[in-house]
Structure formats: C-alpha cells, structure tokens
Design a protein around this motif. Structure first.
Motif, PDB file in Angstrom:
ATOM      1  N   VAL A  41      11.943  -4.313  18.480  1.00 14.64           N
ATOM      2  CA  VAL A  41      12.356  -4.366  19.881  1.00 14.64           C
ATOM      3  C   VAL A  41      12.728  -2.977  20.407  1.00 14.64           C
ATOM      4  O   VAL A  41      12.294  -2.567  21.492  1.00 14.64           O
ATOM      5  CB  VAL A  41      13.575  -5.308  20.034  1.00 14.64           C
ATOM      6  N   ASP A  42      13.525  -2.249  19.633  1.00 12.46           N
ATOM      7  CA  ASP A  42      13.967  -0.922  20.069  1.00 12.46           C
ATOM      8  C   ASP A  42      12.783   0.004  20.308  1.00 12.46           C
ATOM      9  O   ASP A  42      12.735   0.736  21.296  1.00 12.46           O
ATOM     10  CB  ASP A  42      14.908  -0.311  19.024  1.00 12.46           C
ATOM     11  N   ILE A  65      20.842   2.936  21.798  1.00 15.44           N
ATOM     12  CA  ILE A  65      20.517   2.271  20.530  1.00 15.44           C
ATOM     13  C   ILE A  65      21.302   2.905  19.385  1.00 15.44           C
ATOM     14  O   ILE A  65      21.824   2.199  18.512  1.00 15.44           O
ATOM     15  CB  ILE A  65      18.994   2.340  20.265  1.00 15.44           C
ATOM     16  N   SER A  88      20.248  -3.681  23.636  1.00 17.23           N
ATOM     17  CA  SER A  88      19.149  -3.942  22.705  1.00 17.23           C
ATOM     18  C   SER A  88      19.603  -3.790  21.264  1.00 17.23           C
ATOM     19  O   SER A  88      19.323  -4.633  20.414  1.00 17.23           O
ATOM     20  CB  SER A  88      17.990  -2.980  22.994  1.00 17.23           C
ATOM     21  N   ASN A 102      20.333  -7.215  18.627  1.00 21.46           N
ATOM     22  CA  ASN A 102      19.223  -7.351  17.688  1.00 21.46           C
ATOM     23  C   ASN A 102      19.776  -7.750  16.319  1.00 21.46           C
ATOM     24  O   ASN A 102      20.337  -6.918  15.608  1.00 21.46           O
ATOM     25  CB  ASN A 102      18.465  -6.020  17.588  1.00 21.46           C
ATOM     26  N   LEU A 148      15.750 -10.739  24.833  1.00 20.92           N
ATOM     27  CA  LEU A 148      14.346 -10.422  24.562  1.00 20.92           C
ATOM     28  C   LEU A 148      13.404 -11.142  25.520  1.00 20.92           C
ATOM     29  O   LEU A 148      12.400 -10.569  25.955  1.00 20.92           O
ATOM     30  CB  LEU A 148      13.986 -10.789  23.119  1.00 20.92           C
ATOM     31  N   ILE A 191      13.596  -9.208  28.773  1.00 14.87           N
ATOM     32  CA  ILE A 191      12.846  -7.957  28.658  1.00 14.87           C
ATOM     33  C   ILE A 191      11.348  -8.241  28.615  1.00 14.87           C
ATOM     34  O   ILE A 191      10.534  -7.562  29.257  1.00 14.87           O
ATOM     35  CB  ILE A 191      13.273  -7.175  27.395  1.00 14.87           C
ATOM     36  N   LEU A 236      10.999  -0.858  23.573  1.00 13.28           N
ATOM     37  CA  LEU A 236      11.780  -0.423  24.734  1.00 13.28           C
ATOM     38  C   LEU A 236      11.632   1.080  24.974  1.00 13.28           C
ATOM     39  O   LEU A 236      11.410   1.524  26.099  1.00 13.28           O
ATOM     40  CB  LEU A 236      13.255  -0.753  24.526  1.00 13.28           C
TER      41      LEU A 236
END
Length: 200
Positions: free
Chosen positions: A20-21, A44, A116, A120, A79, A82, A24
């Motif tokens: 995910v990171d 992050i 994020s 996560n 998520l 996003i 992004l």
C-alpha cells in the motif's frame, strides 16, 4: 552484530515487497510531485516509528485479537477509499513540477502517509513479530534497531519518490500511467474489502 544483520536483512526484504505504501508514494510522485510524495514518505516513516516504539516497548496492543480486527477493518476502509480515489482519478502527467505540486498541500500528504502506515496491519504485525524475536535484546539495542528501521524506511520511500517523480521517468510513463493507476486502485480496493471482511 549477527543479530543486527539478521534484523536489518529481514526488515529490508520486507520493505522491498510492494504494498500500500509503495502505491501511494508512486501515484503521488507521478501525478502530483516529488515534494508531495516526500510528505507521504515522511508520514509513513513517522507511522513506522510509532509502531516500532509500541512493539519494542511492550505496548503492542495489536497482539490482542479484538484490537487487531478493529485495525484491520479500519485499514480496509482506508484502502477502499484510496482505491476508489485512484480508480476514479483522471490522470494526466504534467512534466512541469511546479504545476503539479499545487494541487495538494505537503501537510495533507503527510497525514495520508501517516494514516497509511498506521492502518496497515502488515507493518504492525511485522514489528510485533520482530519484537517477539528480540526478547533478549537490551533497551539500547532495541532503540538502535528501531532508529535504523525508521531511517531505512524513510530513505527507501524518498528514493522511490525521487525516482518516480523525475521528468525522465514521467515521460516514459505518460501512456501507461492512467492504466497503472486504475489497476492499483482496483488492487487496493479488493485488498481493503478483504481486510474489512477479515476484521469483521
């Protein structure tokens, strides 16, 4: 020294797996600017610092099933949000970084990066597992391990932001970026739905 090398290698290998990171940072770097992607990266890294501190100091409530499920559900909703935003976005690449950087603020992107990282479960579970394997390490060693991991996360994410935000990279991605963004959006939304179902 052997323990540090094992921790460093395990952490870096986990960092290399796109998640995910990464999506992004990649999307922000390619559609907004390296500056805004750097804000995501800092957010992050801060989130990782919070999770490392919690796990290494024994405050890891994440190991409680009820808390874990709540975090999974919240992370899943984040998520999906996003993912839908990625999928619906009209992506156009502007090679002029000044024109691209004016759309969102650095602080807003910092907050998105922080959310994020904190939402996560992969991050949280990794640090809790690592803390369980380091029960014989002293407080100073744990502090050094934590500082090292947060620094590596920041350096890696900033490297991704700079690499993907360059004009040369953008000029190559112009044609495929809209499709990549929609594919990433679909992936994140499906992943989020799975997390919500697991959390509930």
């Amino acid at each position: 020294m052997d323990q540090f090398l094992a921790v460093a290698v395990a952490h870096f290998l986990a960092l290399l797996i796109p998640g995910v990171d990464f999506f992004l940072i990649a999307r922000t770097a390619t559609t907004s600017s390296r500056r805004n992607a750097s804000a995501i990266s800092v957010g992050i890294a801060c989130a990782n610092g919070i999770l490392v501190t919690a796990a290494f100091s024994g405050l890891s409530l994440i190991s409680t099933p009820m808390v874990l499920h709540a975090i999974q559900a919240a992370g899943g909703m984040f998520l999906v949000w996003i993912g839908i935003a990625f999928f619906r976005a009209e992506v156009s690449v502007e090679l002029d970084e000044q024109a691209r950087s004016g759309r969102t603020t650095w602080a807003k992107n910092l907050g998105i990066g922080l959310a994020s990282g904190l939402l996560n479960p992969k991050n949280a579970l990794f640090y809790v597992s690592l803390a369980a394997a380091l029960t014989d390490a002293g407080p100073v060693s744990l502090m050094l391990y934590g500082a090292w991991m947060v620094a590596i996360v920041l350096v890696w994410d900033l490297s991704v932001a700079v690499a993907l935000g360059s004009k040369r990279t953008l000029s190559k991605l112009c044609r495929i970026l809209p499709w990549l963004t929609k594919a990433a959006g679909g992936f994140l939304a499906v992943l989020g739905l799975g997390m919500i179902l697991t959390g509930l």
